[in-house]
Design a protein around this motif. Sequence first.
Motif, PDB file in Angstrom:
ATOM      1  N   ALA A 414      27.278  42.028  45.565  1.00  0.00           N
ATOM      2  CA  ALA A 414      28.330  43.010  45.797  1.00  0.00           C
ATOM      3  C   ALA A 414      28.485  43.852  44.530  1.00  0.00           C
ATOM      4  O   ALA A 414      28.325  43.352  43.412  1.00  0.00           O
ATOM      5  CB  ALA A 414      29.636  42.318  46.136  1.00  0.00           C
ATOM      6  N   SER A 415      28.804  45.135  44.718  1.00  0.00           N
ATOM      7  CA  SER A 415      28.944  46.053  43.592  1.00  0.00           C
ATOM      8  C   SER A 415      30.286  46.758  43.681  1.00  0.00           C
ATOM      9  O   SER A 415      30.656  47.277  44.738  1.00  0.00           O
ATOM     10  CB  SER A 415      27.806  47.078  43.592  1.00  0.00           C
ATOM     11  N   ARG A 416      31.010  46.792  42.573  1.00  0.00           N
ATOM     12  CA  ARG A 416      32.282  47.511  42.507  1.00  0.00           C
ATOM     13  C   ARG A 416      32.136  48.650  41.510  1.00  0.00           C
ATOM     14  O   ARG A 416      31.823  48.433  40.325  1.00  0.00           O
ATOM     15  CB  ARG A 416      33.395  46.565  42.044  1.00  0.00           C
ATOM     16  N   HIS A 417      32.327  49.869  41.980  1.00  0.00           N
ATOM     17  CA  HIS A 417      32.313  51.032  41.094  1.00  0.00           C
ATOM     18  C   HIS A 417      33.723  51.315  40.617  1.00  0.00           C
ATOM     19  O   HIS A 417      34.648  51.490  41.416  1.00  0.00           O
ATOM     20  CB  HIS A 417      31.717  52.248  41.817  1.00  0.00           C
ATOM     21  N   LEU A 418      33.896  51.361  39.306  1.00  0.00           N
ATOM     22  CA  LEU A 418      35.226  51.523  38.719  1.00  0.00           C
ATOM     23  C   LEU A 418      35.684  52.970  38.680  1.00  0.00           C
ATOM     24  O   LEU A 418      36.869  53.228  38.488  1.00  0.00           O
ATOM     25  CB  LEU A 418      35.234  50.937  37.308  1.00  0.00           C
ATOM     26  N   GLY A 419      34.758  53.918  38.822  1.00  0.00           N
ATOM     27  CA  GLY A 419      35.124  55.330  38.802  1.00  0.00           C
ATOM     28  C   GLY A 419      34.153  56.139  37.972  1.00  0.00           C
ATOM     29  O   GLY A 419      33.575  55.641  37.004  1.00  0.00           O
ATOM     30  N   ALA A 420      33.982  57.404  38.320  1.00  0.00           N
ATOM     31  CA  ALA A 420      32.957  58.245  37.693  1.00  0.00           C
ATOM     32  C   ALA A 420      33.157  58.406  36.196  1.00  0.00           C
ATOM     33  O   ALA A 420      32.191  58.581  35.448  1.00  0.00           O
ATOM     34  CB  ALA A 420      32.930  59.615  38.377  1.00  0.00           C
ATOM     35  N   GLU A 463      36.285  37.115  42.991  1.00  0.00           N
ATOM     36  CA  GLU A 463      35.686  37.018  44.321  1.00  0.00           C
ATOM     37  C   GLU A 463      35.496  38.384  44.962  1.00  0.00           C
ATOM     38  O   GLU A 463      34.428  38.698  45.495  1.00  0.00           O
ATOM     39  CB  GLU A 463      36.555  36.152  45.239  1.00  0.00           C
ATOM     40  N   THR A 464      36.511  39.235  44.887  1.00  0.00           N
ATOM     41  CA  THR A 464      36.480  40.515  45.596  1.00  0.00           C
ATOM     42  C   THR A 464      36.125  41.698  44.699  1.00  0.00           C
ATOM     43  O   THR A 464      35.805  42.780  45.199  1.00  0.00           O
ATOM     44  CB  THR A 464      37.840  40.788  46.236  1.00  0.00           C
ATOM     45  N   LEU A 465      36.219  41.523  43.387  1.00  0.00           N
ATOM     46  CA  LEU A 465      36.029  42.580  42.379  1.00  0.00           C
ATOM     47  C   LEU A 465      37.125  43.651  42.443  1.00  0.00           C
ATOM     48  O   LEU A 465      36.996  44.715  41.833  1.00  0.00           O
ATOM     49  CB  LEU A 465      34.648  43.234  42.509  1.00  0.00           C
ATOM     50  N   GLU A 466      38.206  43.360  43.161  1.00  0.00           N
ATOM     51  CA  GLU A 466      39.304  44.317  43.227  1.00  0.00           C
ATOM     52  C   GLU A 466      40.196  44.182  42.000  1.00  0.00           C
ATOM     53  O   GLU A 466      40.216  43.159  41.326  1.00  0.00           O
ATOM     54  CB  GLU A 466      40.123  44.090  44.506  1.00  0.00           C
ATOM     55  N   ASP A 467      40.981  45.248  41.733  1.00  0.00           N
ATOM     56  CA  ASP A 467      41.859  45.262  40.564  1.00  0.00           C
ATOM     57  C   ASP A 467      42.987  44.246  40.703  1.00  0.00           C
ATOM     58  O   ASP A 467      43.614  44.128  41.764  1.00  0.00           O
ATOM     59  CB  ASP A 467      42.471  46.651  40.380  1.00  0.00           C
ATOM     60  N   VAL A 468      43.235  43.522  39.625  1.00  0.00           N
ATOM     61  CA  VAL A 468      44.402  42.659  39.507  1.00  0.00           C
ATOM     62  C   VAL A 468      45.409  43.296  38.557  1.00  0.00           C
ATOM     63  O   VAL A 468      46.600  43.394  38.858  1.00  0.00           O
ATOM     64  CB  VAL A 468      43.999  41.259  39.010  1.00  0.00           C
ATOM     65  N   ALA A 469      44.914  43.754  37.401  1.00  0.00           N
ATOM     66  CA  ALA A 469      45.789  44.402  36.416  1.00  0.00           C
ATOM     67  C   ALA A 469      44.945  45.234  35.460  1.00  0.00           C
ATOM     68  O   ALA A 469      43.735  45.007  35.314  1.00  0.00           O
ATOM     69  CB  ALA A 469      46.611  43.372  35.647  1.00  0.00           C
ATOM     70  N   THR A 470      45.616  46.185  34.817  1.00  0.00           N
ATOM     71  CA  THR A 470      44.983  47.009  33.786  1.00  0.00           C
ATOM     72  C   THR A 470      45.928  47.096  32.596  1.00  0.00           C
ATOM     73  O   THR A 470      47.117  47.391  32.760  1.00  0.00           O
ATOM     74  CB  THR A 470      44.685  48.429  34.311  1.00  0.00           C
ATOM     75  N   VAL A 471      45.390  46.833  31.408  1.00  0.00           N
ATOM     76  CA  VAL A 471      46.152  46.975  30.164  1.00  0.00           C
ATOM     77  C   VAL A 471      45.650  48.231  29.461  1.00  0.00           C
ATOM     78  O   VAL A 471      44.454  48.343  29.142  1.00  0.00           O
ATOM     79  CB  VAL A 471      45.980  45.752  29.248  1.00  0.00           C
ATOM     80  N   LEU A 472      46.535  49.181  29.231  1.00  0.00           N
ATOM     81  CA  LEU A 472      46.165  50.432  28.575  1.00  0.00           C
ATOM     82  C   LEU A 472      46.156  50.228  27.063  1.00  0.00           C
ATOM     83  O   LEU A 472      47.141  49.747  26.490  1.00  0.00           O
ATOM     84  CB  LEU A 472      47.136  51.546  28.962  1.00  0.00           C
ATOM     85  N   LEU A 473      45.063  50.598  26.420  1.00  0.00           N
ATOM     86  CA  LEU A 473      44.906  50.399  24.978  1.00  0.00           C
ATOM     87  C   LEU A 473      45.165  51.690  24.225  1.00  0.00           C
ATOM     88  O   LEU A 473      44.993  52.788  24.776  1.00  0.00           O
ATOM     89  CB  LEU A 473      43.499  49.873  24.688  1.00  0.00           C
ATOM     90  N   PRO A 474      45.534  51.596  22.940  1.00  0.00           N
ATOM     91  CA  PRO A 474      45.889  52.793  22.185  1.00  0.00           C
ATOM     92  C   PRO A 474      44.702  53.595  21.689  1.00  0.00           C
ATOM     93  O   PRO A 474      44.874  54.704  21.178  1.00  0.00           O
ATOM     94  CB  PRO A 474      46.687  52.233  21.001  1.00  0.00           C
ATOM     95  N   GLY A 475      43.497  53.053  21.788  1.00  0.00           N
ATOM     96  CA  GLY A 475      42.319  53.756  21.295  1.00  0.00           C
ATOM     97  C   GLY A 475      41.094  53.398  22.110  1.00  0.00           C
ATOM     98  O   GLY A 475      41.184  52.866  23.215  1.00  0.00           O
ATOM     99  N   ARG A 476      39.945  53.666  21.537  1.00  0.00           N
ATOM    100  CA  ARG A 476      38.668  53.448  22.227  1.00  0.00           C
ATOM    101  C   ARG A 476      38.005  52.178  21.711  1.00  0.00           C
ATOM    102  O   ARG A 476      37.973  51.925  20.510  1.00  0.00           O
ATOM    103  CB  ARG A 476      37.738  54.652  21.987  1.00  0.00           C
ATOM    104  N   VAL A 477      37.487  51.387  22.633  1.00  0.00           N
ATOM    105  CA  VAL A 477      36.664  50.235  22.286  1.00  0.00           C
ATOM    106  C   VAL A 477      35.214  50.651  22.526  1.00  0.00           C
ATOM    107  O   VAL A 477      34.798  50.814  23.676  1.00  0.00           O
ATOM    108  CB  VAL A 477      37.013  49.003  23.131  1.00  0.00           C
TER     109      VAL A 477
END
Length: 495
Positions: A414-420, A463-477
């Motif tokens: 299964a493949s989950r695309h997070l966005g372009a 199991e589903t690769l669906e979003d559970v949560a997102t933590v917004l960070l102050p910069g770039r990793v």
Amino acid sequence: MTDTAVPIEAPANRYLRDNFAPVREELTATDLTVTGHLPEHLDGRYLRIGPNPIDDPGDQHHWFLGEGMVHGVRLRDGQAQWYRNRWVRAAGVAEALGEPVRGTPGELDFAANTNVLEHHGKTLALVESGLPPYELTHDLDTVGPCDFDGTLPSVPGRPGYSAHPHRDPDTGELHALSYSWMRGNRLTYSVLGTDGRIRRSVDVEAHGSPMVHDFALTEHFAVILDLPVTFDIKAATADTPRLQRPFVRGVLNRVIGRNPLPEPVIARIARGAGGPSLPYHWNPDYPARIGLLPRDAEGDAVRWFEIDPCYVFHTLNAYEDGDTVVVDVVRHARMFATELTGPNEGPATMTRFTLDLRTGRVSESSLDQRSQEFPRHDERLTGRRHRYGWAVGFEDGVPGDSVLRHDLTAGTTASRHLGADMEASEFCFVPHPDGTAEDDGVLLGYVHDRSDGRSQLRVLDAETLEDVATVLLPGRVPAGFHGNWAPEGTDPGDL
């Protein structure tokens, strides 16, 4: 008069631009914004490390050689309490930042940049090729080099440590396979006890001087990958002054595969010979093979199985099945043959090697043809039969926006695309404490959002690769290497 903006040219080296570009600030942010709902059982730190050059290394820079920077997020009670990013303070980094040197680095010193994990109450930043780990505090500040209470001295007679130890889920011990150009054809298999000390160490002879980034573990064997990416003396001495080059190459030829020189001598050679390039290249004349070393045997008990030429950075897992040993890996057709600044020699695919202990033959089968890297599994099953694996889809040699879930029993992916605008990185699996299924848990990984130039910690349902949560960070990793979940107060090394 009108001011005219002068455009800044992007570096020619792909590993110094876009999301490979280093970040220049160390940040501390608290009370981070969370969307969705962080599971209450996530009490700990998600840590990940990668190369982050502290100075401009030039267009010949190899991605693997940037000084390490650790990025961490502290999760507790459904909240993201803090984010921190910190350079690993090896001596050169500390001096560049105008700070005192931490600990007592040896002649061979490097800011570890490849993996970060918790063992015996210590947060360890790891690298390979004969260099020692660095110990960090809970808040990711550098303590100094770690020699496992004196059981892993950083000398040519014994290599440093590995970037990819594997934990035995029954004992909590870390098993590792170390290599170093200083030791030629000698690899070292070691076991790091739950007391933080190396309790076992044996040498194994390879064909020559290979780059051994990873290995695998089964219940009874260490699985060794002796593959055709090897130390290149000519490349290592390319930046040596021409009149000194014959002498330096002669000395290196005496070291590679023979008796090691004293550490200060090798350090002087290494400082003048390495340059910005990685001195490991594809060697078409080098035989490819997989070795099985019984975990309680001496190094000469290894049994070798010949395979077709390829290269493997990362294993997914391995296990014993009757008279066979199954080894699942991400297979590259070759590596560092034409592209010498990073791992970009074409697609890498999920592959299974099955070693027949009766006949000595090996069968190779494709599990998934999509280009991918950074495979992970439920580490409670390390060395045991596994059904599921997760990986990150790659596009044109760089991480894409897809996360893959392999069901190796059903033979499906299964493949989950997070966005372009999204660029994924390695995701690690964290089981639910009350779960009974192998995939009952979440995946944790950093994702870069190109639309705003910042990154996120994404939590996906395994199991589903669906979003559970997102933590917004102050910069770039930036694009980096490996990460792990470090649960609070439950160090797996203390099992």
